[in-house]
Design a protein around this motif. Structure first.
Motif, PDB file in Angstrom:
ATOM      1  N   CYS A 165      -1.259  15.244  77.584  1.00 55.83           N
ATOM      2  CA  CYS A 165      -0.699  14.097  78.296  1.00 55.83           C
ATOM      3  C   CYS A 165       0.275  14.547  79.380  1.00 55.83           C
ATOM      4  CB  CYS A 165       0.003  13.173  77.303  1.00 55.83           C
ATOM      5  SG  CYS A 165       0.874  11.802  78.064  1.00 55.83           S
ATOM      6  N   LYS A 166       1.129  15.518  79.024  1.00 53.26           N
ATOM      7  CA  LYS A 166       2.118  16.024  79.981  1.00 53.26           C
ATOM      8  C   LYS A 166       1.439  16.644  81.194  1.00 53.26           C
ATOM      9  CE  LYS A 166       6.226  18.935  80.148  1.00 53.26           C
ATOM     10  NZ  LYS A 166       7.088  19.855  79.377  1.00 53.26           N
ATOM     11  N   LYS A 167       0.382  17.463  80.943  1.00 57.46           N
ATOM     12  CA  LYS A 167      -0.334  18.110  82.044  1.00 57.46           C
ATOM     13  C   LYS A 167      -1.020  17.080  82.937  1.00 57.46           C
ATOM     14  CE  LYS A 167      -1.207  22.728  80.257  1.00 57.46           C
ATOM     15  NZ  LYS A 167      -2.219  23.782  80.057  1.00 57.46           N
ATOM     16  N   MET A 168      -1.567  16.046  82.334  1.00 64.68           N
ATOM     17  CA  MET A 168      -2.273  15.026  83.109  1.00 64.68           C
ATOM     18  C   MET A 168      -1.311  14.250  84.005  1.00 64.68           C
ATOM     19  SD  MET A 168      -4.999  13.638  80.240  1.00 64.68           S
ATOM     20  CE  MET A 168      -6.038  12.689  81.350  1.00 64.68           C
ATOM     21  N   VAL A 190       9.058  15.468  83.637  1.00 62.45           N
ATOM     22  CA  VAL A 190       7.871  14.683  83.995  1.00 62.45           C
ATOM     23  C   VAL A 190       8.255  13.527  84.902  1.00 62.45           C
ATOM     24  CG1 VAL A 190       5.987  13.260  83.083  1.00 62.45           C
ATOM     25  CG2 VAL A 190       6.729  15.302  81.851  1.00 62.45           C
ATOM     26  N   LYS A 191       9.366  12.876  84.564  1.00 65.28           N
ATOM     27  CA  LYS A 191       9.821  11.713  85.333  1.00 65.28           C
ATOM     28  C   LYS A 191      10.074  12.084  86.794  1.00 65.28           C
ATOM     29  CE  LYS A 191      13.103   7.913  84.706  1.00 65.28           C
ATOM     30  NZ  LYS A 191      14.258   7.463  83.923  1.00 65.28           N
ATOM     31  N   LYS A 192      10.684  13.254  87.012  1.00 64.25           N
ATOM     32  CA  LYS A 192      10.975  13.696  88.376  1.00 64.25           C
ATOM     33  C   LYS A 192       9.696  13.958  89.160  1.00 64.25           C
ATOM     34  CE  LYS A 192      15.594  15.704  88.242  1.00 64.25           C
ATOM     35  NZ  LYS A 192      16.389  16.899  88.527  1.00 64.25           N
ATOM     36  N   VAL A 193       8.759  14.683  88.537  1.00 72.05           N
ATOM     37  CA  VAL A 193       7.512  15.022  89.229  1.00 72.05           C
ATOM     38  C   VAL A 193       6.731  13.763  89.568  1.00 72.05           C
ATOM     39  CG1 VAL A 193       5.298  16.191  89.016  1.00 72.05           C
ATOM     40  CG2 VAL A 193       7.366  17.297  88.171  1.00 72.05           C
ATOM     41  N   VAL A 194       6.639  12.835  88.617  1.00 76.02           N
ATOM     42  CA  VAL A 194       5.902  11.585  88.853  1.00 76.02           C
ATOM     43  C   VAL A 194       6.534  10.793  90.001  1.00 76.02           C
ATOM     44  CG1 VAL A 194       5.281   9.351  87.856  1.00 76.02           C
ATOM     45  CG2 VAL A 194       5.034  11.422  86.503  1.00 76.02           C
ATOM     46  N   ALA A 195       7.875  10.761  90.011  1.00 73.96           N
ATOM     47  CA  ALA A 195       8.586  10.042  91.085  1.00 73.96           C
ATOM     48  C   ALA A 195       8.291  10.679  92.443  1.00 73.96           C
ATOM     49  CB  ALA A 195      10.083  10.040  90.816  1.00 73.96           C
ATOM     50  N   ALA A 211      -1.909  38.338  89.302  1.00 79.24           N
ATOM     51  CA  ALA A 211      -0.546  38.089  89.793  1.00 79.24           C
ATOM     52  C   ALA A 211      -0.193  36.604  89.780  1.00 79.24           C
ATOM     53  CB  ALA A 211      -0.385  38.645  91.203  1.00 79.24           C
ATOM     54  N   LEU A 212      -1.160  35.744  89.484  1.00 80.47           N
ATOM     55  CA  LEU A 212      -0.924  34.299  89.491  1.00 80.47           C
ATOM     56  C   LEU A 212      -0.282  33.846  88.180  1.00 80.47           C
ATOM     57  CD1 LEU A 212      -4.118  32.796  91.147  1.00 80.47           C
ATOM     58  CD2 LEU A 212      -1.865  33.052  92.147  1.00 80.47           C
ATOM     59  N   GLU A 213       0.767  33.067  88.290  1.00 82.72           N
ATOM     60  CA  GLU A 213       1.426  32.485  87.129  1.00 82.72           C
ATOM     61  C   GLU A 213       1.271  30.962  87.207  1.00 82.72           C
ATOM     62  OE1 GLU A 213       2.566  34.297  84.877  1.00 82.72           O
ATOM     63  OE2 GLU A 213       3.134  36.230  85.747  1.00 82.72           O
ATOM     64  N   TYR A 214       0.921  30.347  86.068  1.00 83.60           N
ATOM     65  CA  TYR A 214       0.720  28.897  86.034  1.00 83.60           C
ATOM     66  C   TYR A 214       1.943  28.209  85.417  1.00 83.60           C
ATOM     67  CZ  TYR A 214      -4.156  29.574  87.309  1.00 83.60           C
ATOM     68  OH  TYR A 214      -5.297  29.897  87.987  1.00 83.60           O
ATOM     69  N   PHE A 215       2.311  27.066  86.007  1.00 83.34           N
ATOM     70  CA  PHE A 215       3.498  26.340  85.552  1.00 83.34           C
ATOM     71  C   PHE A 215       3.185  24.858  85.345  1.00 83.34           C
ATOM     72  CE2 PHE A 215       5.181  30.102  87.543  1.00 83.34           C
ATOM     73  CZ  PHE A 215       6.235  30.443  86.730  1.00 83.34           C
ATOM     74  N   ASP A 216       3.959  24.234  84.456  1.00 94.05           N
ATOM     75  CA  ASP A 216       3.808  22.799  84.213  1.00 94.05           C
ATOM     76  C   ASP A 216       4.442  21.978  85.330  1.00 94.05           C
ATOM     77  OD1 ASP A 216       2.469  22.757  81.668  1.00 94.05           O
ATOM     78  OD2 ASP A 216       4.276  23.643  80.859  1.00 94.05           O
ATOM     79  N   ALA A 217       5.490  22.513  85.946  1.00 92.74           N
ATOM     80  CA  ALA A 217       6.161  21.790  87.035  1.00 92.74           C
ATOM     81  C   ALA A 217       6.727  22.789  88.034  1.00 92.74           C
ATOM     82  CB  ALA A 217       7.279  20.909  86.485  1.00 92.74           C
ATOM     83  N   LEU A 233       1.650  15.331  85.104  1.00 94.29           N
ATOM     84  CA  LEU A 233       2.146  16.249  86.134  1.00 94.29           C
ATOM     85  C   LEU A 233       1.090  16.536  87.196  1.00 94.29           C
ATOM     86  CD1 LEU A 233       4.142  18.788  83.927  1.00 94.29           C
ATOM     87  CD2 LEU A 233       5.074  17.057  85.458  1.00 94.29           C
ATOM     88  N   ALA A 234      -0.198  16.351  86.822  1.00 99.83           N
ATOM     89  CA  ALA A 234      -1.281  16.563  87.784  1.00 99.83           C
ATOM     90  C   ALA A 234      -1.465  15.360  88.707  1.00 99.83           C
ATOM     91  CB  ALA A 234      -2.581  16.857  87.042  1.00 99.83           C
TER      92      ALA A 234
END
Length: 591
Positions: A536-539, A578-583, A6-12, A541-542
């Protein structure tokens, strides 16, 4: 504990602009670029969602819709965002439909605004896709939007006068007129006054529908009037008599005014209609004279600037048509991907931009940068500017300004390009002959310099240790390979080996290098080509810093160099999601 299935994985996963909900973005299987809305309490960690209750709502496969769902207003207006390439017209259409559809079921926390103004819905959301397709193919629209505009506004006025129970029927008929409104708003003007057959049918259907509703309203009014008391009857009769004495406009006058695109009330008098028609015809005559007059100097300057060839006798109307064509071509050109030269300019100056940046947006960013340079010309020059001038032995005052340094560097680049375009020197040609390098006819200094520099790399011989490493990794030695070439191949093989042999140790804290190898291994195990941009994007966002990510890619990637790693990180960090998550991560850390 949540069931793994039931788990769904997302980038953001970010807070949404809707109460109790989060916005989710995924660009890999099984969602394949999906933007979703989900319950806040179902989020696990930073990248998982428990969908056991099937609460996940898939809204779109357009990643730009994600920005509409998250809190915060946009700095630019809708038109500016469109001109810059941040959004497409299709994005506004889709968001308009979502607002009227799936998103209407959720309470919005705050209104989404563009440069302080509320979002303006796009008229396309009410139209049938087939009708839109026909509209786009039509080239004989003429002044259709102008003609029908009055009828459309009259329909809307009638809607406001109806009780709620009657409005739906009127709205259904009036919506067809939105087609005409769109054409008017987009300023589609043709030389012919004819209207495409399918457009005539649409207008006829709308007119008939409106006529049926009006007749129904009149029937109800007559019935109500017959049931009124005598006083009411007398009053109604007096009003009707008074209206007749006003000598209302004839049907022919009203049709003619509609064809002229005039707006008028249904109870307009014949005298007022005659005055409006005379005034409109006079303006049309003046406009015809103006269009037939010679083109203005400003029009000619605009055409000259864009290399448009025209007759010396070109009229004002012909110039207007030509300029519209030039502007349309420029808009099409602006939608194409940015050139390598534009991207290099932005990267070299550390300007953030989207990965799929277009020519128009790149031009705007470059223009904005140069404007800022102009505005800051009197500030002290940066250390980078001074170092560049010193490197090329250009003398400058210690109090040199940014503007002065910028001009000197610009002149330097022009000088270098001019020198490279000169014929190759005798010294260069002698050296190339000595090294048995091919010399082309009319070879320039730049071409000779590049050939000599490339030959310098080929002077190194492959060592015995390199030969053993080539055998170990079963690498065939390319023809004319140098020590440098072989060293690169062996390095790539070693990095691939390190990725395939990587084992995750749950007892040890995951480093940036481990993170990269783990994600790279996943890609290779699924038969995919190694994609450093996705890793790079995943790193980022992590929560890993740009420097950590850049170093990890440079140290562990078999397919990218340090320079390329720097560019990948810069481009990925500039993506809106990415910019939003990093901020947000930076704010959470108190940076």
């Amino acid at each position: 504990m949540a069931d793994n299935e039931a788990l769904e994985y997302f980038d953001a996963i970010l807070p949404s602009n809707y109460e109790g909900m989060v916005a989710l973005l995924h660009n890999e299987e099984p969602f394949d670029n999906k933007v979703c809305l989900g319950l806040k309490q179902n989020v696990i960690g930073n990248d998982r969602y428990n969908n056991a209750d099937n609460s996940l709502i898939e809204l779109s496969d357009n990643v730009r819709i994600f920005d509409f769902l998250t809190p915060g207003d946009f700095e630019y207006s809708q038109k500016e965002m469109l001109d810059h390439g941040d959004f497409l017209e299709e994005d506004y259409i889709e968001y308009s439909r979502l607002q009227r559809g799936q998103l209407a079921d959720y309470k919005q926390i705050s209104e989404k605004k563009f440069k302080g103004e509320s979002f303006k819905e796009h008229l396309y959301y009410v139209l049938d896709p087939k009708l839109i397709s026909l509209a786009n193919e039509s080239s004989t629209l003429g002044r259709m939007g102008e003609i029908v505009n009055n009828q459309y506004n009259a329909a809307l006025a009638k809607i406001e006068q109806l009780p709620l129970s009657e409005r739906e029927k009127m709205i259904a008929a009036a919506k067809i007129f939105d087609f005409a409104k769109i054409q008017l708003d987009t300023q589609i003007i043709a030389s012919s006054h004819s209207i495409a057959e399918h457009i005539q049918e649409s207008i006829a259907r709308a007119s008939n529908a409106l006529e049926d509703v009006v007749k129904e309203m009149e029937g109800k009014a007559q019935k109500q009037m017959s049931n009124n008391n005598m006083n009411g009857d007398v009053k109604m009769t007096s009003e009707i008599k008074e209206n007749k004495d006003l000598k209302l406009a004839t049907e022919q006058q009203m049709v003619f005014m509609s064809n002229l695109g005039l707006k008028f009330d249904m109870d307009i008098t014949a005298e007022a209609a005659s005055g409006m028609i005379s005034e409109k015809l006079k303006k049309m005559e003046e406009r015809a004279e103006r269009l037939a007059s010679p083109a203005s100097e400003d029009q000619k300057k605009f055409m000259d600037k864009h290399g448009y060839e025209y007759s010396p006798e070109i009229s004002n109307g012909e110039a207007i048509k030509a300029i519209r064509g030039i502007v349309a071509d420029k808009k099409i050109e602006a939608r194409k991907p940015a050139t390598e030269k534009q991207v290099k300019f932005l990267v070299d100056r550390g300007i953030e931009f989207n990965e799929d940046i277009r020519k128009g947006e790149a031009s705007y960013l470059i223009y904005k940068y140069e404007k800022e340079i102009e505005a800051n010309r009197n500030l002290p020059a940066t250390e980078n500017q001074k170092q560049k001038l010193s490197k090329h032995k250009i003398e400058f005052d210690e109090n040199i300004t940014k503007g002065q340094a910028y001009d000197l560097i610009k002149d330097l680049k022009k000088h270098i390009e001019a020198q490279r375009a000169l014929p190759a020197t005798e010294k260069q040609l002698e050296l190339m002959e000595k090294r048995h390098l091919p010399v082309t006819e009319n070879m320039t200094r730049g071409e000779a310099s590049d050939a000599i520099r490339q030959d310098n790399y080929k002077k190194f011989v492959i060592t015995e240790n390199q030969k053993k490493a080539l055998e170990k990794y079963e690498i065939e030695i390319p023809e004319n390979a140098t020590k440098r070439d072989v060293s690169k191949l062996i390095g790539e093989a070693k990095k691939f080996e390190a990725i395939t042999k990587y084992k995750d140790d749950p007892k040890r804290k995951l480093t940036a290098n481990d993170f990269y190898k783990k994600e790279a291994q996943k890609q290779l195990n699924t038969g995919c080509v190694l994609d450093d941009k996705k890793i790079c994007k995943k790193m980022l966002l992590a929560g890993l810093s740009s420097n950590e990510v850049m170093t990890a890619i440079a140290n562990n990637s078999p397919v990218n160099t340090f320079t390329r790693a720097r560019d990948i990180v810069a481009q990925t960090a500039a993506l809106p999601a990415v910019k939003k998550v990093v901020a947000q991560l930076d704010n959470a850390r108190g940076r």
